[in-house]
Motif scaffolding. Structure first.
Motif, PDB file in Angstrom:
ATOM      1  N   VAL A 330      46.055  42.675  60.849  1.00 48.62           N
ATOM      2  CA  VAL A 330      46.937  41.583  60.434  1.00 48.62           C
ATOM      3  C   VAL A 330      48.354  41.829  60.949  1.00 48.62           C
ATOM      4  O   VAL A 330      49.015  40.922  61.454  1.00 48.62           O
ATOM      5  N   GLY A 331      48.812  43.069  60.844  1.00 49.76           N
ATOM      6  CA  GLY A 331      50.160  43.404  61.308  1.00 49.76           C
ATOM      7  C   GLY A 331      50.331  43.140  62.787  1.00 49.76           C
ATOM      8  O   GLY A 331      51.335  42.557  63.222  1.00 49.76           O
ATOM      9  N   VAL A 332      49.341  43.531  63.584  1.00 47.69           N
ATOM     10  CA  VAL A 332      49.424  43.321  65.030  1.00 47.69           C
ATOM     11  C   VAL A 332      49.399  41.830  65.360  1.00 47.69           C
ATOM     12  O   VAL A 332      50.164  41.352  66.195  1.00 47.69           O
ATOM     13  N   GLN A 333      48.533  41.079  64.679  1.00 50.05           N
ATOM     14  CA  GLN A 333      48.473  39.633  64.928  1.00 50.05           C
ATOM     15  C   GLN A 333      49.823  38.976  64.659  1.00 50.05           C
ATOM     16  O   GLN A 333      50.341  38.224  65.488  1.00 50.05           O
ATOM     17  N   SER A 334      50.390  39.266  63.502  1.00 50.99           N
ATOM     18  CA  SER A 334      51.621  38.544  63.171  1.00 50.99           C
ATOM     19  C   SER A 334      52.783  39.013  64.043  1.00 50.99           C
ATOM     20  O   SER A 334      53.603  38.198  64.464  1.00 50.99           O
ATOM     21  N   ALA A 362      48.847  34.635  55.422  1.00 48.98           N
ATOM     22  CA  ALA A 362      48.156  35.879  55.097  1.00 48.98           C
ATOM     23  C   ALA A 362      47.375  35.721  53.797  1.00 48.98           C
ATOM     24  O   ALA A 362      46.249  36.213  53.666  1.00 48.98           O
ATOM     25  N   ALA A 363      47.961  35.004  52.830  1.00 45.71           N
ATOM     26  CA  ALA A 363      47.265  34.808  51.557  1.00 45.71           C
ATOM     27  C   ALA A 363      45.968  34.035  51.782  1.00 45.71           C
ATOM     28  O   ALA A 363      44.914  34.395  51.253  1.00 45.71           O
ATOM     29  N   LEU A 364      46.052  32.999  52.622  1.00 44.78           N
ATOM     30  CA  LEU A 364      44.855  32.195  52.906  1.00 44.78           C
ATOM     31  C   LEU A 364      43.769  33.046  53.573  1.00 44.78           C
ATOM     32  O   LEU A 364      42.619  33.079  53.124  1.00 44.78           O
ATOM     33  N   VAL A 397      47.237  43.771  50.261  1.00 45.25           N
ATOM     34  CA  VAL A 397      47.455  44.557  51.480  1.00 45.25           C
ATOM     35  C   VAL A 397      47.664  43.630  52.683  1.00 45.25           C
ATOM     36  O   VAL A 397      48.577  43.834  53.492  1.00 45.25           O
ATOM     37  N   ILE A 398      46.847  42.591  52.785  1.00 42.82           N
ATOM     38  CA  ILE A 398      46.957  41.678  53.927  1.00 42.82           C
ATOM     39  C   ILE A 398      48.303  40.941  53.901  1.00 42.82           C
ATOM     40  O   ILE A 398      48.963  40.780  54.934  1.00 42.82           O
ATOM     41  N   ILE A 399      48.732  40.524  52.713  1.00 38.87           N
ATOM     42  CA  ILE A 399      50.019  39.817  52.625  1.00 38.87           C
ATOM     43  C   ILE A 399      51.164  40.747  53.050  1.00 38.87           C
ATOM     44  O   ILE A 399      52.005  40.380  53.878  1.00 38.87           O
ATOM     45  N   VAL A 400      51.159  41.967  52.511  1.00 34.44           N
ATOM     46  CA  VAL A 400      52.246  42.895  52.862  1.00 34.44           C
ATOM     47  C   VAL A 400      52.209  43.203  54.364  1.00 34.44           C
ATOM     48  O   VAL A 400      53.251  43.226  55.030  1.00 34.44           O
ATOM     49  N   ALA A 401      51.004  43.409  54.917  1.00 38.69           N
ATOM     50  CA  ALA A 401      50.884  43.719  56.345  1.00 38.69           C
ATOM     51  C   ALA A 401      51.429  42.575  57.187  1.00 38.69           C
ATOM     52  O   ALA A 401      52.151  42.792  58.169  1.00 38.69           O
ATOM     53  N   GLY A 402      51.125  41.344  56.792  1.00 41.38           N
ATOM     54  CA  GLY A 402      51.623  40.178  57.530  1.00 41.38           C
ATOM     55  C   GLY A 402      53.139  40.101  57.469  1.00 41.38           C
ATOM     56  O   GLY A 402      53.804  39.796  58.463  1.00 41.38           O
ATOM     57  N   LEU A 403      53.687  40.383  56.283  1.00 42.28           N
ATOM     58  CA  LEU A 403      55.137  40.320  56.133  1.00 42.28           C
ATOM     59  C   LEU A 403      55.826  41.396  56.977  1.00 42.28           C
ATOM     60  O   LEU A 403      56.830  41.127  57.640  1.00 42.28           O
TER      61      LEU A 403
END
Lengths: 449, 449
Positions: A330-334, A362-364, A397-403
């Motif tokens: 997720v981090g790399v994508q965003s 990310a939430a979705l 985790v996904i939300i934080v990684a996206g942020l």
């Protein structure tokens, strides 16, 4: 049309060199484009390359030299005298000449420039060498067709016949006033269509794009690509015409930029390619791997801190690679989307609105993935509380990684640091650590341990 | 020179539109480049964009349309009649015209083509639409300056004055024989320098690069970049001249290619940018995340299989994120180098020699990293056998990860599949699973459990 380097060609060439068959070699290369000859020289051994360079005509070898890989060119130049290099340089366009002289030591630079017979060329090259790397000045060539606004079309044509001999491709004719300030441009087509007694001032196009000599080269590339320009004149602060940049140089800038961003995202620090030595490749790869190792040790320390949980909820630990992978992906994508958007000047609006959008996105994604994981864990482990704990923390985790992936490149960019370094291992490693920490904290809370 | 879209500019524009002040709006855009107007239209709301397009002169709006983002253009075209679109199309170069008509439904395509007043243009567009996407044919324009080898320089100049009006930029003049087969080229410069009674056949350059109409567009880009060409003629199987491709189109191909590779490496399937909707972004991101989730579940199942080891060697489990991260990073590094090398035609020699080199490289990196890890674990845990087991298996994991990262893109490329899909999540996920499996197997063996 494509020339292919075959094994037969190389064997034949080696054979001809070993028997010193000069005329056959000259004939062999006669119809071969210099860019292809450069590729042949990249393939043969070093003595053979030197032999070929010394044999061929300097009009051709000068072009070949500009196309060679830097490391091979360096070795070849070491084996040529200052006089021999000067002869090659005299056949080149000024921008290529300056690039190649710039690769030499200061001492040799001076000797080669002194060995140049053309004083004007020597002055041009000295000027080009004086500009900072990665600026319009370092990229431009001095060759251009320049006319004064007071000339007539006929007079202009006559003088262009003289100037054009030095200019490989006439994109535009630049019109200057008596102080050499850029006032407009003309195409050859305009000149051909015009009547021969018209004055240049009457037919010139006064709207002419130009860049300052100190402009960043990637910015020049962006401007030329955006406005579909094939050449752009370069001026100083007083609008005096200094040189021009052509689109083929911009193609190289764009390719280099794309390669560098790609390599940074893949965790490669230097400009390497697959043919480099193991040592060079190690130097490019090891620093990022070391960063990953340190991150992994961080994750180890965090997990060890939670080891008391293991007896009752062992499966929590078995999901850590999944959590780390999702956080990294997720981090790399965003971050990639932001880095690319910044490169294209597409990222507008405030950082806060970007972060809000990424949070929703990310939430979705997180909820969809977590639902799947929830049912898997529930079915596989038969424990609904574990399933709930793992899947809920996955969403967090996904939300934080996206942020993090969104914020870091935006922050670096604000600070004037290339955001591309924020992609790849940097984001993956920090997200691994944060992800695993958040995962255990939330899971513990939900499971009430 | 750069035009900046400021808030003041946009507010002013909205104000002028709401008061229907047509002349002020026309004046406002008078000096603005069409590429900048396109950016303004990307910013304003949809009704305002339509208003501006309908207001401005079709000579300008046709250029603006070609520069707009696809989704905005689509909406605007929906609001124009077939007749209105045809008027825009008539102002465009044939390649842009065909691209834009190609975006319409089959039904509307026919109506727009029928509404064209210029029959020759309609035929050209139909021809261009008939070529497969991503071929030279789909990229080329029909506009070019063509002369017959039997003409004289003077006759040639006269006719060029006619043809050149339709051609924005005359790069080369293409010389054909009486069957319209390409036999050579000339530059305008050659023509100006030549004597007016010379025959074209005597002054043409017979060495002219060309590409077949069915050639892949990325291949065309590679050829033009390699040989520094600014335009290349396109011919059919019989060498009949069909059109030409200019370097500005190639710049777009190169940029698109670089962006796509970058996005694939980052785990984004579609061509998205940061301004797209959350739904579009989810569609681009979710599939790769799902792949990561499945991989994580695989890792979970493997680790659960080794859970008996936990009581005695708990710390083995705490290092799994480290192992997974290293396997992923090494895999991405080695695949990125191969993918880039393949794109640049740099990868020569057999797959086996590549794999051998990567094995040595990975072993070197692995041993350096493993030594560091060994001393850390030994110092931190105080158990030399655990330290030895973990660091030894790290070396094995890194070697296997490097081999997978090297082999997969080479294999895909051999099979004619774009190797770029092998970078990013695909390599990371498979390396996570293999890495963790190898790690536990080797650690168990060394620890004798």
């Amino acid at each position: 049309m494509a020339f292919e380097i075959t094994n037969e060609f190389l064997e034949n060439l080696t054979e001809l060199i070993s028997t010193n068959n000069e005329s056959a070699i000259t004939t062999l290369f006669k119809e071969v484009h210099f860019a292809d000859v450069a590729e042949v020289l990249d393939e043969v051994n070093f003595e053979e390359a030197i032999y070929i360079i010394k044999l061929l005509d300097s009009e051709k070898t000068s072009e070949i030299l500009t196309e060679l890989e830097v490391d091979i060119r360096e070795k070849i130049l070491e084996n040529l005298s200052a006089k021999e290099i000067a002869e090659e340089i005299e056949e080149m366009d000024t921008d290529d000449a300056a690039d190649i002289i710039g690769e030499l030591s200061d001492e040799r630079q001076k000797r080669v420039i002194n060995a140049l017979e053309d004083d004007e060329l020597a002055a041009d090259i000295k000027e080009l060498l004086s500009y900072d790397e990665n600026t319009a000045g370092a990229l431009m060539a001095k060759e251009l067709v320049k006319v004064y606004e007071t000339w007539t079309v006929a007079g202009c044509m006559r003088r262009i016949r003289g100037q054009a001999k030095d200019v490989t491709r006439v994109h535009s004719i630049y019109v200057v006033d008596k102080e050499d300030k850029l006032v407009g441009r003309l195409s050859l087509k305009d000149l051909i269509i015009a009547k021969s007694d018209q004055q240049i001032a009457d037919i010139l196009k006064s709207k002419v794009d130009s860049v300052n000599v100190n402009e960043d080269d990637e910015e020049v590339a962006k401007i030329m690509a955006k406005y579909d320009l094939e050449a752009i004149p370069v001026v100083d602060d007083n609008k005096v015409l200094l040189g021009r940049i052509t689109i083929d140089d911009i193609v190289d800038v764009l390719k280099d930029e794309a390669e560098r961003d790609y390599q940074l995202a893949a965790g490669l620090t230097q400009d390497v390619d697959s043919d480099d030595s193991i040592l060079q490749l190690t130097r490019a790869r090891l620093p990022w791997l070391f960063l990953g190792l340190v991150g992994g040790i961080g994750a180890f320390i965090i997990m060890e801190g939670f080891q008391g949980v293991f007896t009752k909820y062992a499966s929590l630990f078995f999901f850590t690679p999944l959590i780390a992978a999702m956080a990294g992906n997720v981090g790399v994508q965003s971050s990639a989307i932001i880095v690319q958007g910044l490169a294209n000047d597409d990222v507008k609006g405030s950082i806060n609105s970007r972060l809000l959008k990424e949070m929703l996105l990310a939430a979705l994604n997180g909820i969809i993935l977590a639902l799947f994981l929830f049912f898997f864990v529930w079915a596989y482990e038969g424990k609904i509380d574990t399933a709930l704990a793992i899947s809920t923390s996955l969403v967090a985790v996904i939300i934080v990684a996206g942020l993090i992936g969104t914020f870091v490149p935006l922050f670096l960019n604000k600070r004037g640091i290339d955001p591309a370094i924020a992609t790849g291992p940097f984001i993956t490693t920090s997200n691994d650590i944060f992800g695993i920490l958040i995962y255990f904290l939330i899971a513990k809370m939900i499971l009430g341990i």
